[in-house]
Design an enzyme around this catalytic site. Structure first.
Site, short mmCIF file in Angstrom:
data_model
loop_
_atom_site.label_atom_id
_atom_site.label_comp_id
_atom_site.label_asym_id
_atom_site.label_seq_id
_atom_site.Cartn_x
_atom_site.Cartn_y
_atom_site.Cartn_z
N GLU A 157 33.38 -44.71 -20.19
CA GLU A 157 33.18 -44.21 -18.83
C GLU A 157 32.04 -44.95 -18.12
OE1 GLU A 157 33.38 -42.52 -21.71
OE2 GLU A 157 33.77 -40.39 -21.35
N CYS A 203 31.31 -36.99 -22.71
CA CYS A 203 30.13 -36.37 -23.29
C CYS A 203 29.15 -36.00 -22.17
CB CYS A 203 29.47 -37.35 -24.27
SG CYS A 203 28.68 -38.75 -23.46
N CYS A 234 28.00 -39.12 -20.10
CA CYS A 234 29.06 -39.65 -19.22
C CYS A 234 29.38 -38.68 -18.09
CB CYS A 234 30.29 -39.99 -20.03
SG CYS A 234 30.01 -41.37 -21.18
#
Length: 191
Positions: free
Chosen positions: A86, A114, A117
Site C-alpha cells: 500500500e 495494517c 498502511c
C-alpha cells in the site's frame, strides 16, 4: 427495519465476521467487473512479490478508471519496514500525479491494511479502499481496528471488504506453507 444507517448500528453488536459480510451485502459494487479488474492486477503484483520472496500482497491505485500505480511488498528486498504494498503504491501514485492528495483515488489491495498502511490511506485522502482477505493479526480496516471510517479523524475512507478474498487468502496460505516446508522437512530428516 429503517435506514441503512440504523441497520448498520443494529449490526455492530454482532460478531465482526457477521458484520463484515453484512456490509458487503449491503453495498455491493455497482459494476463487479470494474472492481475485479484492478484487484486481479493487485493479485498479479502479489504473485510477483511471492516470486521475490516477499509476503504476497499487491496494491493498485486507480483514479477515474485509470491505473496510476501497481506495487507489491518490498520489505525484504529494500530492507525497509515501511515498504508494504500500500505504501509503495501510494508513493508511486503521488509521484505520478504530482501531489500527495489522492482524493479521487481508489486503492485495491489483496489483504486488509495494517495500522501503518491504514494511516497512510487516510493521510493520502483515498476515496475508497477495496481489499481481498481479512488480516486477523493486524487488520486495521475491519478486523482488529476500524481506522478508515473513524469519525474522529480528519478524513474517512469508504471500505469494501472481501473482493476476491478466497484468491487473496489462498495466495498467502500457499506462500507461508512453502516458507514452512523446509523447516518441516528438516524435522522429518532429524528423526
Amino acid at each position: 427495519m429503517g435506514s441503512p444507517r440504523q441497520f448498520r448500528a443494529t449490526m455492530r453488536g454482532l460478531t465482526m465476521s457477521f458484520l463484515r459480510s453484512a456490509e458487503a451485502e449491503l453495498e455491493p459494487p455497482a459494476d463487479l467487473m470494474a472492481v475485479e479488474t484492478p484487484m486481479r492486477l493487485a493479485l498479479e503484483a502479489a504473485e510477483q512479490a511471492s516470486r521475490s520472496g516477499e509476503v504476497p500482497v499487491g496494491a493498485v491505485v486507480v483514479v477515474r478508471g485509470q491505473v496510476v500505480a501497481v506495487a507489491h511488498n518490498q520489505r525484504e528486498c529494500l530492507n525497509d519496514p515501511t515498504a508494504h504494498a500500500e505504501i509503495v503504491a501510494l508513493r508511486a501514485a503521488a509521484a505520478a500525479l504530482g501531489g500527495w492528495r489522492l482524493v479521487d483515488a481508489d486503492l485495491y489491495v489483496t489483504m486488509e491494511p495494517c495500522p501503518m498502511c491504514a494511516g497512510a490511506v487516510v493521510n493520502a485522502r483515498i476515496r475508497r479502499l477495496y481489499y481481498g482477505c481479512d488480516d486477523p493479526k493486524a487488520g486495521a480496516a475491519r478486523t482488529l481496528y476500524r481506522l478508515l471510517d473513524d469519525a474522529r479523524l480528519n478524513h474517512q475512507v469508504e471500505v469494501v471488504p472481501g473482493v476476491l478474498a478466497a484468491e487473496s487468502a489462498a495466495l498467502l496460505k500457499s506462500f507461508f506453507l512453502r516458507l514452512r516446508q523446509p523447516a518441516a522437512d528438516l524435522r522429518v530428516a532429524r528423526r
